[in-house]
Design a protein around this motif. Structure first.
Motif, PDB file in Angstrom:
ATOM      1  N   ASP A 139       0.822  -1.207   0.000  1.00  0.00           N
ATOM      2  CA  ASP A 139       0.000   0.000   0.000  1.00  0.00           C
ATOM      3  C   ASP A 139       0.857   1.258   0.000  1.00  0.00           C
ATOM      4  N   GLU A 140       1.999   1.198   0.723  1.00  0.00           N
ATOM      5  CA  GLU A 140       2.896   2.358   0.752  1.00  0.00           C
ATOM      6  C   GLU A 140       3.510   2.610  -0.614  1.00  0.00           C
ATOM      7  N   ARG A 141       3.843   1.516  -1.298  1.00  0.00           N
ATOM      8  CA  ARG A 141       4.445   1.697  -2.614  1.00  0.00           C
ATOM      9  C   ARG A 141       3.411   2.188  -3.627  1.00  0.00           C
ATOM     10  N   LEU A 142       2.197   1.690  -3.550  1.00  0.00           N
ATOM     11  CA  LEU A 142       1.148   2.167  -4.454  1.00  0.00           C
ATOM     12  C   LEU A 142       0.931   3.663  -4.283  1.00  0.00           C
ATOM     13  N   ALA A 143       0.850   4.104  -3.023  1.00  0.00           N
ATOM     14  CA  ALA A 143       0.644   5.533  -2.778  1.00  0.00           C
ATOM     15  C   ALA A 143       1.859   6.344  -3.211  1.00  0.00           C
ATOM     16  N   GLY A 144       3.070   5.819  -2.935  1.00  0.00           N
ATOM     17  CA  GLY A 144       4.273   6.546  -3.317  1.00  0.00           C
ATOM     18  C   GLY A 144       4.445   6.654  -4.813  1.00  0.00           C
ATOM     19  N   ALA A 145       4.131   5.567  -5.535  1.00  0.00           N
ATOM     20  CA  ALA A 145       4.246   5.604  -6.994  1.00  0.00           C
ATOM     21  C   ALA A 145       3.222   6.538  -7.604  1.00  0.00           C
ATOM     22  N   ALA A 146       2.005   6.554  -7.025  1.00  0.00           N
ATOM     23  CA  ALA A 146       0.976   7.457  -7.539  1.00  0.00           C
ATOM     24  C   ALA A 146       1.340   8.908  -7.313  1.00  0.00           C
ATOM     25  N   ALA A 147       2.099   9.192  -6.244  1.00  0.00           N
ATOM     26  CA  ALA A 147       2.461  10.571  -5.921  1.00  0.00           C
ATOM     27  C   ALA A 147       3.755  11.010  -6.581  1.00  0.00           C
ATOM     28  N   ARG A 148       4.408  10.154  -7.352  1.00  0.00           N
ATOM     29  CA  ARG A 148       5.629  10.544  -8.044  1.00  0.00           C
ATOM     30  C   ARG A 148       5.334  11.656  -9.036  1.00  0.00           C
ATOM     31  N   PRO A 149       6.241  12.631  -9.168  1.00  0.00           N
ATOM     32  CA  PRO A 149       5.975  13.758 -10.074  1.00  0.00           C
ATOM     33  C   PRO A 149       5.746  13.291 -11.502  1.00  0.00           C
ATOM     34  N   VAL A 150       4.753  13.851 -12.144  1.00  0.00           N
ATOM     35  CA  VAL A 150       4.444  13.593 -13.546  1.00  0.00           C
ATOM     36  C   VAL A 150       4.283  14.934 -14.240  1.00  0.00           C
ATOM     37  N   VAL A 151       4.931  15.108 -15.357  1.00  0.00           N
ATOM     38  CA  VAL A 151       4.864  16.400 -16.041  1.00  0.00           C
ATOM     39  C   VAL A 151       5.117  16.190 -17.528  1.00  0.00           C
ATOM     40  N   LEU A 152       4.463  17.014 -18.332  1.00  0.00           N
ATOM     41  CA  LEU A 152       4.762  17.043 -19.760  1.00  0.00           C
ATOM     42  C   LEU A 152       5.900  18.032 -19.974  1.00  0.00           C
ATOM     43  N   PRO A 153       7.088  17.594 -20.370  1.00  0.00           N
ATOM     44  CA  PRO A 153       8.255  18.488 -20.416  1.00  0.00           C
ATOM     45  C   PRO A 153       8.067  19.630 -21.406  1.00  0.00           C
ATOM     46  N   GLU A 154       8.756  20.732 -21.112  1.00  0.00           N
ATOM     47  CA  GLU A 154       8.833  21.835 -22.060  1.00  0.00           C
ATOM     48  C   GLU A 154      10.018  21.647 -23.001  1.00  0.00           C
ATOM     49  N   THR A 155      11.178  21.280 -22.440  1.00  0.00           N
ATOM     50  CA  THR A 155      12.392  21.067 -23.231  1.00  0.00           C
ATOM     51  C   THR A 155      13.069  19.793 -22.759  1.00  0.00           C
ATOM     52  N   ILE A 156      13.501  18.961 -23.696  1.00  0.00           N
ATOM     53  CA  ILE A 156      14.256  17.746 -23.398  1.00  0.00           C
ATOM     54  C   ILE A 156      15.645  17.902 -23.990  1.00  0.00           C
ATOM     55  N   VAL A 157      16.663  17.774 -23.137  1.00  0.00           N
ATOM     56  CA  VAL A 157      18.057  17.837 -23.580  1.00  0.00           C
ATOM     57  C   VAL A 157      18.561  16.411 -23.736  1.00  0.00           C
ATOM     58  N   VAL A 158      18.992  16.048 -24.916  1.00  0.00           N
ATOM     59  CA  VAL A 158      19.435  14.693 -25.213  1.00  0.00           C
ATOM     60  C   VAL A 158      20.808  14.748 -25.863  1.00  0.00           C
ATOM     61  N   ASP A 159      21.475  13.598 -25.867  1.00  0.00           N
ATOM     62  CA  ASP A 159      22.690  13.503 -26.652  1.00  0.00           C
ATOM     63  C   ASP A 159      22.300  13.203 -28.098  1.00  0.00           C
ATOM     64  N   ARG A 160      23.289  12.926 -28.925  1.00  0.00           N
ATOM     65  CA  ARG A 160      23.005  12.754 -30.344  1.00  0.00           C
ATOM     66  C   ARG A 160      22.859  11.293 -30.731  1.00  0.00           C
ATOM     67  N   GLY A 161      22.403  10.458 -29.788  1.00  0.00           N
ATOM     68  CA  GLY A 161      22.111   9.081 -30.112  1.00  0.00           C
ATOM     69  C   GLY A 161      20.959   8.988 -31.090  1.00  0.00           C
ATOM     70  N   LYS A 162      20.994   7.979 -31.959  1.00  0.00           N
ATOM     71  CA  LYS A 162      19.999   7.910 -33.033  1.00  0.00           C
ATOM     72  C   LYS A 162      18.597   7.651 -32.517  1.00  0.00           C
ATOM     73  N   VAL A 163      18.462   7.035 -31.317  1.00  0.00           N
ATOM     74  CA  VAL A 163      17.111   6.785 -30.806  1.00  0.00           C
ATOM     75  C   VAL A 163      16.444   8.057 -30.346  1.00  0.00           C
ATOM     76  N   PHE A 164      17.265   9.076 -29.936  1.00  0.00           N
ATOM     77  CA  PHE A 164      16.684  10.320 -29.448  1.00  0.00           C
ATOM     78  C   PHE A 164      16.557  11.384 -30.532  1.00  0.00           C
ATOM     79  N   VAL A 165      17.157  11.168 -31.676  1.00  0.00           N
ATOM     80  CA  VAL A 165      16.970  12.099 -32.792  1.00  0.00           C
ATOM     81  C   VAL A 165      16.262  11.408 -33.941  1.00  0.00           C
ATOM     82  N   SER A 166      15.611  10.270 -33.663  1.00  0.00           N
ATOM     83  CA  SER A 166      14.853   9.571 -34.689  1.00  0.00           C
ATOM     84  C   SER A 166      13.623  10.377 -35.063  1.00  0.00           C
TER      85      SER A 166
END
Length: 701
Positions: free
Chosen positions: A354-381
């Protein structure tokens, strides 16, 4: 790399929202809690995750938020149409910001498209004249404006010439009343002895007269009726066999912003090898790859995904879904978490269920404004950047050979290795000089088990003070990521609404499959439901895929899939034997079962699949109860989070008084395991691993 548009609605103090079918007013924002006041004056504090996951939740008066893009549809368009859409994308970007590559890209702004010198209408007129001169046809300013607005609303899909994506109607221009009569005639003949196609014509005419009156509907020609019958008939309904053959499978220096003032303003994403050995699917011990997303303003780890080999585009999509979708909004989330918790891992849990369910539900969730990535092909696909662009997320590649550009995420890797990995068996240290002599012997966890432990540890991480987080009014006190999140939310005054559970499904991997008379077949597994009845043997309305349907699946749990039906929604279709196999499994385990049954009878597909399902269930039961061989234990350890008890050998289970085998004369079968109570398969807690105690470490913090 991409401009931010299509901003999501935000929950602010004073805003009105609809929750549980009732209109509420937001009166306060306190960390992960949102305080609401109802129409009767009563108040309630709700976790943001539960508020946003409510099916009827809306921000009253706000625009409808944009959903995740359907990137799979863009790939179905002809190559020429896709090239033209990409060309329009560059021109639209130049009109909006002056650079074809979008804001932040390299190059010089041409004078006629300089936003500081010309209005938007003037830039649109200049672009229309340029495109006309380039051979795009006669392009007007209105056309450029229409394409620019379509790109803002639908992304690349809005720039396509949709004449190339339309699927011709199977019935052509035939009268809908005639088409309905043909369907009814086929329905009445279904289940009866097969006759000729011409024998249906009188029945069709009789149905038309009964429903619309004699002579009301003009009698179609025999050629029209023949074409309609052969088009609408299901496979096996005509004397000549299936009418429609389902096609075969087709197939400078680093620069880091000094501060971020809002949660989600900048997210840093990176991948590294974890400093712990894990058991891979091929039986070897190696270090898995960890991909994480860290919020710069609060140091919160928004998502963490482990994979055994090189990170793929599938893992990048799952990372985006982990960041932007609350846990309670994800399909079957509570059931899966309880399932993973039922059999204890070989150590004491860090938190109760029950503690983990509540803790996971309360984890921050946000739609990012900017994502900084390296130049790996999976992140610039193309798929990842297109999804981010449609959701209004700016993707900022780090400069080459400048690891300090993502210093926060790199330091977070060190925190995970120091506070998490070093307490696990199989820890390798940061270099060979710090590696123990028996590291390979100590390693005992699969990648899935490490992922389960990491998710649980992250709940505690967000309550641990971080030396890099300081409140302006209390500069000498280190704040936790959750406390910093609460402080910055209070300063910002709003909480952006994240994505929904439906968007989570949109971000899952995609494959294309046909719907046969028996359902959807994938690797000898059949997925079927009653709602597929009208679409059996029928082509999908998506052009360019040979009649196949869009299927979304979870690579870590193949017991169900999601199909996009003509209504546009993703609908869950279960495996027909899902209730028989109660634990999640991946395709590796399934292929192992198939190799064991290679000499079985493949002619009867139903009995063959049922036998495979029963063999899979028996394998999991043997492993759970300790009756499995070492090879079977290693197999399931690689594919599930279930515990792996030591195998029981008859020669070791002896009676201390007689010295005889305790199983002598007893049945070795496991048929009686069905009577075992649920959750009674947990082995005795193992000791000696030296795992830290979370409460003791919290006291030291």
């Amino acid at each position: 790399m991409s401009a931010r548009h299509n901003a999501r609605p935000a929950v602010r103090v004073g805003a009105h929202v609809r929750f549980r079918g009732v209109k509420w007013q937001v009166v306060a924002l306190a960390g992960q809690d949102i305080h609401l006041v109802g129409p009767d004056g009563g108040g309630e504090a709700v976790l943001t995750g539960h508020l946003f996951a409510d099916p009827g939740f809306t921000v009253i008066g706000a625009d409808v938020p944009q959903a995740a893009p359907q990137w799979g549809l863009f790939e179905t368009a002809p190559a020429a149409a896709r090239e033209k859409a990409l060309a329009w994308q560059r021109h639209v970007r130049e009109v909006e910001c002056g650079l074809p590559g979008g804001p932040g890209s390299k190059g010089a702004v041409r004078p006629q498209y300089d936003p500081e010198q010309h209005t938007l209408a003037q830039r649109e007129q200049a672009k229309a004249e340029e495109l006309t001169a380039l051979g795009f046809g006669r392009v007007s300013r209105t056309t450029v404006q229409r394409m620019r607005l379509a790109y803002r609303k639908q992304g690349l899909w809005g720039l396509l010439d949709h004449r190339s994506t339309r699927t011709p109607s199977p019935t052509g221009r035939a009268d809908e009343r005639v088409v309905t009569a043909v369907r009814e005639a086929l329905r009445r003949r279904r289940g009866r002895s097969k006759g000729t196609i011409n024998g249906l014509f009188p029945l069709i005419n009789q149905i038309l007269e009964d429903r619309h009156g004699p002579g009301t509907v003009p009698a179609p020609s025999q050629a029209t009726l023949y074409r309609l019958v052969t088009t609408l008939a299901r496979p096996g309904e005509l004397p000549s066999g299936p009418v429609r053959q389902v096609p075969a499978s087709v197939d400078g220096r680093a620069f880091t912003p000094a501060t971020a003032l809002r949660p989600g303003e900048q997210i840093q994403v990176d991948t590294t090898r974890l400093d712990v050995l894990a058991l891979f699917d091929d039986g070897r011990l190696a270090r898995p790859e960890l991909t994480i997303a860290v919020d710069v303003a609060t140091r919160a780890v928004l998502a963490a995904v482990l994979c055994p080999s090189a990170t793929k585009a599938v893992d990048a999509a799952l990372l985006l879904a982990e960041m932007a979708v609350p846990h309670p909004a994800r399909p079957t989330w509570p059931d899966i978490l309880r399932m993973d918790h039922a059999p204890a891992l070989p150590h004491q849990r860090l938190a109760a269920l029950d503690e983990r369910l509540a803790g996971a539900a309360a984890r921050p969730v946000v739609l990012p404004e900017t994502i900084v990535v390296d130049r790996g092909k999976v992140f610039v696909s193309a798929a990842f950047t297109a999804a981010c662009e449609h959701l209004g997320i700016s993707v900022q590649p780090a400069p080459p050979r400048a690891p300090t550009a993502k210093g926060i995420v790199e330091r977070t890797f060190g925190t995970i290795n120091a506070l998490f990995c070093q307490h696990l068996p199989g820890y390798t240290g940061c270099d060979v000089t710090r590696r123990g002599p028996d590291t390979e012997k100590d390693a005992c966890y699969s990648v899935a088990q490490l992922q389960d432990l990491l998710d649980e540890w992250l709940v505690h991480y967000h309550h641990r003070p971080h030396e890099g987080l300081r409140h302006p009014m209390m500069p000498r006190k280190a704040l936790t990521p959750n406390q910093m999140w609460a402080a910055l939310v209070a300063v910002a005054g709003h909480v952006p609404v994240p994505l929904t559970g439906r968007d989570y499904l949109e971000l899952l991997p995609v494959r294309w499959q046909a719907i046969t008379a028996s359902g959807i077949r994938i690797h000898h597994r059949t997925y079927d439901a009653d709602l597929l009845a009208p679409y059996r043997g029928q082509p999908s309305p998506v052009a360019g895929r040979g009649g196949k349907w869009e299927i979304h699946y979870n690579p870590h749990d193949v017991r169900q899939i999601w199909i996009r039906l003509p209504d546009g929604d993703l609908t869950e279709i279960p495996w027909i034997h899902r209730d028989h196999v109660h634990q999640p499994f991946n395709d590796h385990t399934w292929q192992h079962i198939r190799t064991l049954a290679v000499h079985g009878n493949h002619d009867d597909a139903e009995h063959y699949e049922a036998g495979l399902a029963d063999a899979l269930d028996q394998l999991m039961r043997r492993v759970t109860t300790g009756h499995a061989t070492k090879a079977e234990q290693a197999l399931v350890a690689r594919a599930t989070t279930a515990p792996i008890p030591a195998a029981r050998h008859p020669q070791h289970d002896t009676d201390p008084t007689t010295g005889e085998s305790a199983q002598h004369g007893e049945d070795d079968s496991i048929d009686d395991l069905d009577d075992a109570p649920d959750g009674d398969f947990s082995p005795a807690p193992a000791t000696g691993f030296g795992l830290y105690d979370a409460h003791e470490e919290a006291d030291r913090w």
